[in-house]
Design a protein around this motif. Sequence first.
Motif, mmCIF file in Angstrom:
data_model
loop_
_atom_site.group_PDB
_atom_site.id
_atom_site.type_symbol
_atom_site.label_atom_id
_atom_site.label_comp_id
_atom_site.label_asym_id
_atom_site.label_seq_id
_atom_site.Cartn_x
_atom_site.Cartn_y
_atom_site.Cartn_z
ATOM 1 N N ILE A 171 0.917 -1.204 0.128
ATOM 2 C CA ILE A 171 -0.033 -0.010 0.009
ATOM 3 C C ILE A 171 0.846 1.272 0.034
ATOM 4 O O ILE A 171 0.650 2.136 -0.682
ATOM 5 N N LYS A 172 1.983 1.293 0.727
ATOM 6 C CA LYS A 172 2.702 2.540 1.065
ATOM 7 C C LYS A 172 3.585 2.575 -0.400
ATOM 8 O O LYS A 172 3.527 3.720 -0.950
ATOM 9 N N ALA A 173 3.890 1.602 -1.028
ATOM 10 C CA ALA A 173 4.651 1.740 -2.424
ATOM 11 C C ALA A 173 3.655 2.187 -3.435
ATOM 12 O O ALA A 173 4.027 3.140 -4.162
ATOM 13 N N GLU A 174 2.527 1.841 -3.350
ATOM 14 C CA GLU A 174 1.505 2.347 -4.605
ATOM 15 C C GLU A 174 1.247 3.829 -4.034
ATOM 16 O O GLU A 174 0.967 4.599 -5.224
ATOM 17 N N LYS A 202 3.943 10.528 -5.833
ATOM 18 C CA LYS A 202 5.236 11.224 -5.256
ATOM 19 C C LYS A 202 6.110 10.390 -4.328
ATOM 20 O O LYS A 202 5.608 10.380 -3.068
ATOM 21 N N PRO A 203 7.011 10.005 -4.749
ATOM 22 C CA PRO A 203 8.010 9.467 -3.658
ATOM 23 C C PRO A 203 8.352 10.085 -2.310
ATOM 24 O O PRO A 203 8.612 11.246 -2.250
ATOM 25 N N GLY A 204 8.206 9.373 -1.226
ATOM 26 C CA GLY A 204 8.336 9.827 -0.071
ATOM 27 C C GLY A 204 7.272 10.669 0.724
ATOM 28 O O GLY A 204 7.360 11.099 1.565
ATOM 29 N N ALA A 205 6.196 10.691 -0.106
ATOM 30 C CA ALA A 205 5.004 11.340 0.687
ATOM 31 C C ALA A 205 4.251 10.782 1.763
ATOM 32 O O ALA A 205 3.766 11.473 2.653
ATOM 33 N N VAL A 206 4.467 9.538 1.629
ATOM 34 C CA VAL A 206 3.543 8.706 2.788
ATOM 35 C C VAL A 206 4.509 8.694 3.785
ATOM 36 O O VAL A 206 5.647 8.132 3.988
ATOM 37 N N HIS A 247 -1.131 7.592 6.176
ATOM 38 C CA HIS A 247 -0.670 8.685 6.649
ATOM 39 C C HIS A 247 0.372 9.471 5.954
ATOM 40 O O HIS A 247 1.439 8.919 5.592
ATOM 41 N N PHE A 248 -0.090 10.763 5.629
ATOM 42 C CA PHE A 248 0.887 11.727 4.767
ATOM 43 C C PHE A 248 1.558 12.686 5.579
ATOM 44 O O PHE A 248 1.105 13.076 6.775
ATOM 45 N N ASN A 272 2.294 15.676 4.481
ATOM 46 C CA ASN A 272 1.356 16.839 4.116
ATOM 47 C C ASN A 272 0.023 16.605 3.767
ATOM 48 O O ASN A 272 -0.088 15.793 3.049
ATOM 49 N N ARG A 273 -0.803 17.665 3.979
ATOM 50 C CA ARG A 273 -2.160 17.564 3.733
ATOM 51 C C ARG A 273 -2.568 17.370 2.167
ATOM 52 O O ARG A 273 -3.138 16.923 1.604
ATOM 53 N N GLU A 274 -1.622 18.339 1.442
ATOM 54 C CA GLU A 274 -1.678 18.618 -0.086
ATOM 55 C C GLU A 274 -1.388 17.461 -0.679
ATOM 56 O O GLU A 274 -2.109 16.934 -1.760
ATOM 57 N N ASP A 275 -0.426 16.585 -0.256
ATOM 58 C CA ASP A 275 -0.053 15.479 -0.952
ATOM 59 C C ASP A 275 -1.406 14.313 -0.597
ATOM 60 O O ASP A 275 -1.473 13.586 -1.628
ATOM 61 N N ALA A 276 -1.788 14.367 0.445
ATOM 62 C CA ALA A 276 -2.996 13.593 0.688
ATOM 63 C C ALA A 276 -4.248 13.561 -0.010
ATOM 64 O O ALA A 276 -4.705 12.601 -0.681
ATOM 65 N N VAL A 277 -4.616 14.697 -0.120
ATOM 66 C CA VAL A 277 -5.711 15.137 -1.197
ATOM 67 C C VAL A 277 -5.339 14.640 -2.656
ATOM 68 O O VAL A 277 -6.139 14.270 -3.330
ATOM 69 N N ALA A 278 -4.159 15.064 -3.085
ATOM 70 C CA ALA A 278 -3.725 14.917 -4.432
ATOM 71 C C ALA A 278 -3.820 13.277 -4.563
ATOM 72 O O ALA A 278 -4.180 12.726 -5.677
#
Length: 485
Positions: A252-255, A260-264, A277-278, A280-286
């Motif tokens: 799941i983390k890899a997918e 965006k590598p490293g966002a999770v 869990h991200f 940054n919120r912006e990365d989570a929404v994207a």
Amino acid sequence: MNEENIDGMNGCSKVRTGTQNEAALLALMEKTGYNMVQENGQRKFGGPPPGWEGPPPPRGCEVFVGKIPRDMYEDELVPVFERAGKIYEFRLMMEFSGENRGYAFVMYTTKEEAQLAIRILNNYEIRPGKFIGVCVSLDNCRLFIGAIPKEKKKEEILDEMKKVTEGVVDVIVYPSATDKTKNRGFAFVEYESHRAAAMARRKLIPGTFQLWGHTIQVDWADPEKEVDEETMQRVKVLYVRNLMISTTEETIKAEFNKFKPGAVERVKKLRDYAFVHFFNREDAVAAMSVMNGKCIDGASIEVTLAKPVNKENTWRQHLNGQISPNSENLIVFANKEESHPKTLGKPPTLPARLNGQHSPSPPEIERCTYPFFPGTKLTPISMYSLKSNHFNSAVMHLDYYCNKNNWAPPEYYLYSTTSQDGKVLLVYKIVIPAIANGSQSYFMPDKLCTTLEDAKELAAQFTLLHLDREHSLFSLDLCRRIWRK
């Protein structure tokens, strides 16, 4: 003021006692300019108020008021609820005798006013020794339908429900955690209005109604928990459902890191759903936009923002089998189908009786089980040789925690009191002998419960949270499962 309104009031003013009379209600109407009409067992004050233009207030503007003294009426109640804001409509439920039925609905013009009413008037002492309860009121348009054949598809269930009830808008069906080709034995039916849902429930509730030769179980679906917009704007955790049991957290983390590598930051998976869990919120929404509907290990996943919930409430949900046992999720987020038996992503446990009639056995809860073949070799082990994720409850976690730190088992001391409505309320005090002479001699939560099991679980959970903060000896494995802000 029209004659219909006066006549409606006259019909019940004859039996009113001391503190309430026709003159008081007439004076309230004169002062406020609101109309008052009694119909269908309720008396409506306003709806709309004088000068109102446009549609009624949106969903979420109404509150439910309970435990109202039976001899209290609008001239006393309206001024109290006006403290929170402008009242669009006040509906007091009435008995034929002229007394009220002990509850009412108050609709405000905005959601903010309704929330303020809950904050300032819940548990408000309306008369000496008489406390009212105020909570949000939502028009429920969704029914829970249980005991549905697991091989039936969404389209089949939707067609059948449209045949037997009116106003069906949609059907929500969740796939089995272990076999995605089957449903979980229940569905949610969405209707166009609360009235349509109520009429359907009335038709289906007796327990004798059958679909495909099965006697179904029917109840209101519990409404989703409302989370304010400000809180949701801070969420940076995604809720992912419909995963394969075999899918790992690493996968799941890899997918989710692909876009965006490293966002999770981290992933927590529980059976067929997970929380991602991200940083940054912006990365989570994207990521939510990109990943919703994607396939992981052959399963089409659904991705939404996770809804924060109260820490203590989630443990209570866990006690009833409403959330998977891992501690971290219990204290962080609960989402639509994981938050209550009738909004759950696994078969709920229904009451043994519906409308006084014995109902069929509830759907079998899906557990991760393996066949036990004759001749299988069994090895005796100690529970303390297991890992903490083998335990379902806070009580077991606390016992495990004490053992891992070479402490004597926790000692539980039960206390009780009586609530204002006569219920016996329970609370446990927990003493950890190994630290009883230290910074804290005992642990006791500030909430009371109505059942022994809930009281013990709540006390254990409360103790674990405090021990986690105060003692670095807490096992690392368990620490990973206790969320800290």
